[in-house]
Design a protein around this motif. Structure first.
Motif, PDB file in Angstrom:
ATOM      1  N   ALA A  38       0.827  -1.208   0.000  1.00 14.07           N
ATOM      2  CA  ALA A  38       0.000   0.000   0.000  1.00 14.07           C
ATOM      3  C   ALA A  38       0.861   1.259   0.000  1.00 14.07           C
ATOM      4  O   ALA A  38       0.546   2.242  -0.683  1.00 14.07           O
ATOM      5  CB  ALA A  38      -0.930  -0.006   1.219  1.00 14.07           C
ATOM      6  N   GLU A  83       2.347   1.708  -3.409  1.00  8.09           N
ATOM      7  CA  GLU A  83       1.331   2.217  -4.331  1.00  8.09           C
ATOM      8  C   GLU A  83       1.214   3.741  -4.202  1.00  8.09           C
ATOM      9  O   GLU A  83       1.086   4.456  -5.203  1.00  8.09           O
ATOM     10  CB  GLU A  83      -0.014   1.550  -4.041  1.00  8.09           C
ATOM     11  CG  GLU A  83      -1.102   1.911  -5.029  1.00  8.09           C
ATOM     12  CD  GLU A  83      -2.402   1.150  -4.769  1.00  8.09           C
ATOM     13  OE1 GLU A  83      -3.460   1.657  -5.180  1.00  8.09           O
ATOM     14  OE2 GLU A  83      -2.337   0.065  -4.145  1.00  8.09           O
ATOM     15  N   PHE A  98      -1.285   2.332   7.464  1.00 10.48           N
ATOM     16  CA  PHE A  98      -1.413   0.999   6.863  1.00 10.48           C
ATOM     17  C   PHE A  98      -0.975  -0.082   7.846  1.00 10.48           C
ATOM     18  O   PHE A  98      -1.617  -1.134   7.947  1.00 10.48           O
ATOM     19  CB  PHE A  98      -0.584   0.918   5.585  1.00 10.48           C
ATOM     20  CG  PHE A  98      -1.043   1.842   4.476  1.00 10.48           C
ATOM     21  CD1 PHE A  98      -2.395   2.066   4.253  1.00 10.48           C
ATOM     22  CD2 PHE A  98      -0.119   2.489   3.664  1.00 10.48           C
ATOM     23  CE1 PHE A  98      -2.826   2.911   3.229  1.00 10.48           C
ATOM     24  CE2 PHE A  98      -0.532   3.332   2.644  1.00 10.48           C
ATOM     25  CZ  PHE A  98      -1.890   3.557   2.427  1.00 10.48           C
TER      26      PHE A  98
END
Length: 420
Positions: free
Chosen positions: A48, A51, A331
């Motif tokens: 994540a 990304e 996250f």
């Protein structure tokens, strides 16, 4: 030696070495960053963050390699020593000082000074202290782990005992542990950890008022009366059948025994909370470590380091910021993996498993003991673990083992002072 061009990449890959050219691809438009770590359980949070990084750097390819911990640092040393290695990688306490003092990882302080988006004040003090060398940060804190007392509620209920709480002491471990142990059923009351120093005697020695290494990192504390008291307490729990023996711990890891319902109380790092809860569900409870003369537990955690020889240092720094910044910590927290290194994100992690009192681990930060490190931690830890386990296996007395550890450790620490 600087990095060589990527023509050696395939050859290195074949022998299984972690690699990281960090160069432009053949077309010149695509850049790559090599990332290395060892625990795939955190892959969701890592992916994540990458990304998010790629939203700002769509032309950068980030390759992530997971290597089992048993082989991780061997491969890392080999690749970095050969002038390659990943651009960004996980670092832990035992190996940190060696990598920082020999320039194998970059000093992050120059990046921090020029970057208003990164503030060391946002992170737990224990993590900043752990990954600082000569007052400069060399690895950006990622997540923290600290030790608490996990317990099996079902076993407590069956024994008619109240659950552990913040008032428990070593006496409670022994008293309740004896009531919880059931030799006929193969159940132990407590794990008197010997095969894990971090979850075991690294907590008991400072709880007894001692230390493993002094603040100046010049002397060992393993031959102190306090260390002897802590290890004698451990031995007594084993001798009384409250804890599995060292041989049993070697043959059957206590974590697995705890998840199988064979141990009622188990001291362990916070990283295991999610795994334990997945296995035991509502039968799982957690409490602070019972206190000795002092309360508290060992604080450790993981940091992201930058290869001292990377050719993409600005990109590597930006990736580290994405991994360890506010979103990266979010996250981690929401995944339940462990305590995010940014203190403000702690509540998110606590809420990730609402039926488990994870606040115990956050509160423990306030009374934590620093993880013991020096420039050559691994050298003296190898001696420490061999000697102490040898004593528990009956090859020598505990006093002899602790004296040996202190003597050999002091020699290593003295050589570190000479080489500074």
């Amino acid at each position: 030696m600087g990095k060589k061009v990527c023509t050696i990449f395939l050859m290195i890959t074949l022998v299984g070495i972690l690699t990281g050219c960090g160069n432009d691809t053949e077309g010149g438009s695509k850049k790559t960053l090599e990332v290395a770590l060892w625990d795939e359980n955190i892959s969701g949070a890592v992916d994540a963050s990458i990304e998010e990084f790629n939203k700002e750097h769509p032309d950068v390819e980030v390759n992530v390699t997971y290597t089992p911990y048993a082989n991780y640092f061997t491969k890392l040393r080999t690749s970095i020593g050969g002038g390659s290695g990943p651009d960004v990688f996980w670092m832990n306490g035992p190996n940190f000082s060696e990598y920082a003092s020999y320039g194998l990882i970059k000093d992050l302080e120059p990046f921090i000074e020029e970057d208003s988006d990164f503030s060391k004040d946002a992170y737990f003090d224990s993590m900043i202290d752990l990954y600082s060398h000569e007052d400069h940060l060399y690895a950006a804190p990622y997540f923290s782990d600290i030790v608490g007392l996990f317990y099996n509620k079902r076993l407590f209920d069956e024994a008619g005992l109240e659950y552990p709480d913040e008032n428990w002491t070593w006496e409670d471990i022994e008293e309740k542990g004896e009531l919880l142990a059931d030799q006929e059923e193969g159940v132990y009351g407590y794990t008197a950890y010997v095969v894990s120093n971090q979850a075991g005697y690294y907590n008991l020695i400072p709880q007894a008022g001692g230390y493993m290494i002094d603040e100046d990192k010049t002397h060992s504390g393993f031959n102190s009366p306090e260390a002897q008291e802590a290890l004698t307490f451990t031995q007594d729990l084993i001798d009384k059948g409250i804890s599995p023996s060292v041989q049993t711990q070697i043959e059957n890891h206590p974590r697995d025994m705890f998840m199988s319902g064979m141990i009622a109380m188990h001291p362990e790092i916070s990283v295991n909370a999610e795994m334990f809860y997945s296995e035991l569900g509502d039968d799982l409870g957690v409490a602070p470590l019972p206190a000795g003369k002092e309360e508290g537990s060992i604080a450790h955690g993981i940091g992201w380091a930058m290869n001292g020889d990377t050719e993409q240092e600005e990109l590597a720094w930006d990736l580290i910021k994405h991994l360890t910044g506010e979103k990266g910590n979010q996250f981690i927290a929401e995944s339940g993996f462990s305590i995010p290194a940014q203190e403000s994100m702690s509540d998110l992690w606590v809420d990730s498993m609402p039926k488990l009192d994870l606040q115990v681990f956050i509160d423990a930060q306030e009374v934590s003991f620093p993880y013991p490190v020096s420039q050559n931690t691994i050298q003296w830890q190898d001696i420490e673990q061999a000697e102490i386990q040898g004593a528990f296996l009956g090859y020598k007395s505990m006093k002899e083992a602790l004296d040996n550890v202190a003597r050999e450790m002091d020699i290593i620490l003295e050589s570190e002072q000479i080489n500074e």
